[in-house]
Design an enzyme around this catalytic site. Sequence first.
Site, PDB file in Angstrom:
ATOM      1  N   ASP A  83     -11.139   3.059   4.764  1.00 24.74           N
ATOM      2  CA  ASP A  83     -11.661   1.693   4.682  1.00 24.74           C
ATOM      3  C   ASP A  83     -13.185   1.689   4.622  1.00 24.74           C
ATOM      4  O   ASP A  83     -13.784   0.655   4.295  1.00 24.74           O
ATOM      5  CB  ASP A  83     -11.236   0.895   5.927  1.00 24.74           C
ATOM      6  CG  ASP A  83      -9.906   0.192   5.759  1.00 24.74           C
ATOM      7  OD1 ASP A  83      -9.656  -0.338   4.660  1.00 24.74           O
ATOM      8  OD2 ASP A  83      -9.123   0.163   6.736  1.00 24.74           O
ATOM      9  N   GLN A 132      -4.584  -1.403   9.886  1.00 25.86           N
ATOM     10  CA  GLN A 132      -4.557  -2.728   9.263  1.00 25.86           C
ATOM     11  C   GLN A 132      -5.179  -3.768  10.185  1.00 25.86           C
ATOM     12  O   GLN A 132      -4.858  -3.832  11.381  1.00 25.86           O
ATOM     13  CB  GLN A 132      -3.098  -3.099   8.925  1.00 25.86           C
ATOM     14  CG  GLN A 132      -2.934  -4.418   8.194  1.00 25.86           C
ATOM     15  CD  GLN A 132      -3.549  -4.420   6.798  1.00 25.86           C
ATOM     16  OE1 GLN A 132      -3.570  -3.400   6.107  1.00 25.86           O
ATOM     17  NE2 GLN A 132      -4.043  -5.562   6.381  1.00 25.86           N
ATOM     18  N   LYS A 160       0.843  -1.200   0.000  1.00 26.34           N
ATOM     19  CA  LYS A 160       0.000   0.000   0.000  1.00 26.34           C
ATOM     20  C   LYS A 160       0.877   1.249   0.000  1.00 26.34           C
ATOM     21  O   LYS A 160       0.599   2.219  -0.703  1.00 26.34           O
ATOM     22  CB  LYS A 160      -0.912   0.010   1.230  1.00 26.34           C
ATOM     23  CG  LYS A 160      -2.099  -0.925   1.105  1.00 26.34           C
ATOM     24  CD  LYS A 160      -2.821  -1.073   2.444  1.00 26.34           C
ATOM     25  CE  LYS A 160      -3.792  -2.241   2.408  1.00 26.34           C
ATOM     26  NZ  LYS A 160      -4.253  -2.645   3.733  1.00 26.34           N
TER      27      LYS A 160
END
Length: 299
Positions: A125, A102, A58
């Site tokens: 997210d 994460q 990422k």
Amino acid sequence: MSDGARASIIDGKATAERLRARIGAAVKRLKADHGLTPGLAAVLVGEDPASEIYVRNKGRATEAAGMASFTHRLAADSDQGALIDLVRSLNTDDSVNAILVQLPLPDHIDADRVTEALDPAKDVDGFHLINVGRLSAGVGGGLVPCTPQGCVMLLKDALGALAGLHAVILGRSNLVGKPLAQLLLGENCTVTIAHSRTRNLAAETVRGDILVAAVGRPALVKGSWIKPGAAVIDVGINRMEGVAGKSRLVGDVDFDQAVTVAGHITPVPGGVGPMTIACLLRNTLIATAAQAGLPAPEI
Ligand code: GUN
């Protein structure tokens, strides 16, 4: 497709590369016209090897798109309060437009509490309840989870308009199954969510013009579970023991069987995975523009 024909392969890698190129161009415009550089902060707690790889990839993709990438690492035994304090400091950091914590988090940390500490405007997210609620209510203006967004983009690329199609989603997670159901309802699909407690799974899946598998069970979906000609999206990323001690990735769909029945199918790897990262960059760009009071960028 039982007459020897094979499904056309949905090339998520190529689609993601094109999307990332468009995002890169939009980032350049944002810099030139408004002096803004989008910034994405990733938070990693502990040393889960798969998470390490995701976060590194990422970070690279973020920089390749011309954005600023920040990585924060906390020890596996960090307490929840320290993580929430970090999230709150990122919420108020003007160089950070987007925050990703994460998952999975260590067992002693309540992921829901951490998610609710995020500024919803920076929650790329799309996991904060405000963003979940906006998507469920279909009101727009929220940030949408990346993997389901990527699935819908691939489906529209392959099929065009999705209205009236019956979509069967295998899996009811908050990360994929539930938000994907909302997105496909928004595309006017008829949506069935099937899961581990569904009676006779195959009888449900075989009805789908669209079948999305997101359960984390290697090669669960057999050819006989698929409606001939259906579009099959495989979200599964299962690491399996391969030859000579090497690991290989296997999806939730038995690809060799499915490819002889489906009309369109995503491979693993190279299907949904690359789209997730591209959609994360897209969300970072959208969040940056929204925070500056600018209209959503053309991408
Ligand atoms: N772990 C696996 N998938 C995801 C994701 O989409 N977002 C975050 N934050 N963690 C993940």
